[in-house]
Design a protein around this motif. Structure first.
Motif, PDB file in Angstrom:
ATOM      1  N   VAL A  27       0.827  -1.211   0.000  1.00 39.22           N
ATOM      2  CA  VAL A  27       0.000   0.000   0.000  1.00 39.22           C
ATOM      3  C   VAL A  27       0.866   1.269   0.000  1.00 39.22           C
ATOM      4  O   VAL A  27       0.677   2.156  -0.844  1.00 39.22           O
ATOM      5  CB  VAL A  27      -0.987  -0.005   1.184  1.00 39.22           C
ATOM      6  N   MET A  31       1.111   3.927  -3.168  1.00 45.00           N
ATOM      7  CA  MET A  31       0.821   5.357  -3.020  1.00 45.00           C
ATOM      8  C   MET A  31       2.011   6.205  -3.464  1.00 45.00           C
ATOM      9  O   MET A  31       1.842   7.245  -4.115  1.00 45.00           O
ATOM     10  CB  MET A  31       0.459   5.660  -1.562  1.00 45.00           C
ATOM     11  N   THR A  32       3.226   5.752  -3.123  1.00 49.33           N
ATOM     12  CA  THR A  32       4.417   6.473  -3.565  1.00 49.33           C
ATOM     13  C   THR A  32       4.522   6.472  -5.081  1.00 49.33           C
ATOM     14  O   THR A  32       4.853   7.497  -5.700  1.00 49.33           O
ATOM     15  CB  THR A  32       5.676   5.829  -2.953  1.00 49.33           C
ATOM     16  N   TYR A  34       2.060   6.214  -7.177  1.00 49.62           N
ATOM     17  CA  TYR A  34       0.993   7.063  -7.707  1.00 49.62           C
ATOM     18  C   TYR A  34       1.386   8.547  -7.642  1.00 49.62           C
ATOM     19  O   TYR A  34       1.267   9.280  -8.625  1.00 49.62           O
ATOM     20  CB  TYR A  34      -0.294   6.826  -6.919  1.00 49.62           C
ATOM     21  N   PHE A  35       1.885   8.984  -6.480  1.00 50.18           N
ATOM     22  CA  PHE A  35       2.244  10.399  -6.327  1.00 50.18           C
ATOM     23  C   PHE A  35       3.452  10.774  -7.169  1.00 50.18           C
ATOM     24  O   PHE A  35       3.651  11.953  -7.480  1.00 50.18           O
ATOM     25  CB  PHE A  35       2.521  10.716  -4.858  1.00 50.18           C
ATOM     26  N   SER A 263       8.425  11.586  -4.134  1.00 52.70           N
ATOM     27  CA  SER A 263       7.937  10.231  -4.417  1.00 52.70           C
ATOM     28  C   SER A 263       8.713   9.603  -5.571  1.00 52.70           C
ATOM     29  O   SER A 263       9.071   8.417  -5.524  1.00 52.70           O
ATOM     30  CB  SER A 263       6.443  10.266  -4.746  1.00 52.70           C
TER      31      SER A 263
END
Length: 290
Positions: A27, A31-32, A34-35, A263
């Protein structure tokens, strides 16, 4: 049939912990990732949108990236050289019988249990301070001008601080392996006329090849993430003299508030760390097959 049932039961009981561990790892990484493709700065949160590979381009072409990559490699290489050579020397010394050996072993291992932030502050304020540090006092006693370690040789200072923390680990692993060396082989070699240097080269070093490889692998993985020592001593400076990849990502995320760029830097750091880990794991595999 019973064996298949047992395996199925074991997998079923392990499934919850495996799922939780997988989610705990995947997770944050997702998220990393994605950003890293988003334009997202905490100072202007409304300007949020897709940027593609622009964050990666900015990070990889940042003039500080080359310095950070070089500093990371120098830091890892310097600490490994000190800990492997120093750990081997200490292991050989602690393997010899002498009075108070148990106390000396305890003192040698103790630095490994000190928190990185605490040890860095001790080195910065009590040892390397150019005015009232121990090193400055020794220099003045010898009639030499004290060195401002964190200003004149900042990267070397960080290497010494981190190596002091990891030296007990290397010593403990190598000492344990050294104590498993067959004494009959050493006695036979000594009876055949082999000297101390010959026994060390032809018996001790081949026996310690695998433990040394394990020390290098484990230390490298952790040394790629050195951060606290840099934060509390030099802050990545002077300039970018002690900025490594991890600190560069931190500065972009929490000093420049550029979540997207940080990120992307985090993903680059993960890729580099995995490349090094795969290379070292294959090296260990070849070493174990011999």
């Amino acid at each position: 049939m019973a064996t298949l049932h047992t395996r199925a039961s074991a997998r079923l009981m392990m499934a919850p912990s495996v799922i939780v561990l997988f989610a705990w790892m995947i997770v944050p990484l997702a998220m990393t990732l994605y950003f890293s493709f988003q334009r997202y700065n905490l100072l202007s949160p409304d300007e949020h949108g897709w940027t593609g590979l622009l964050n990666y381009t900015y990070f990889l072409t940042d003039p500080a990236f080359g310095d950070a990559l070089t500093n990371t490699l120098l830091l890892v290489g310097g600490v490994l050289a000190i800990t492997v050579v120093g750990g081997l020397c200490l292991a050989l010394m602690l393997d010899q019988p002498f009075w108070g050996r148990g106390i000396v072993r305890l003192l040698v291992i103790a630095p490994f249990f000190v928190m990185p932030t605490v040890s860095a502050l001790v080195w910065k304020n009590m040892l390397m301070n150019p005015v009232y540090g121990v090193f400055a006092w020794i220099a003045r006693t010898l009639g030499v001008e004290p060195i401002d370690w964190l200003a004149d040789v900042p990267l070397l200072s960080i290497i010494l601080i981190v190596a002091w923390q990891w030296l007990p680990f290397a010593t403990l692993i190598l000492l344990t392996a050294l104590q498993s060396l067959d004494t009959e082989q050493q006695e036979a070699a000594e009876m055949d006329g082999a000297g101390v240097v010959g026994r060390f080269i032809h018996l001790v070093l081949p026996h310690l090849a695998r433990p040394i490889t394990v020390v290098i692998l484990i230390e490298t993985i952790f040394l790629l993430g050195v951060f606290a020592e840099i934060l509390v001593t030099t802050g990545g400076g002077p300039g970018t003299a002690t900025t490594n990849i991890v600190y560069l990502v931190y500065s972009q995320a929490l000093l420049q508030f550029d979540v997207g760029g940080a990120s992307a830097g985090g993903i680059v750091a993960v890729v580099l760390a995995n490349i090094v880990a795969v290379f070292l794991i294959r090296l260990i595999g070849k070493n174990l097959d011999r």
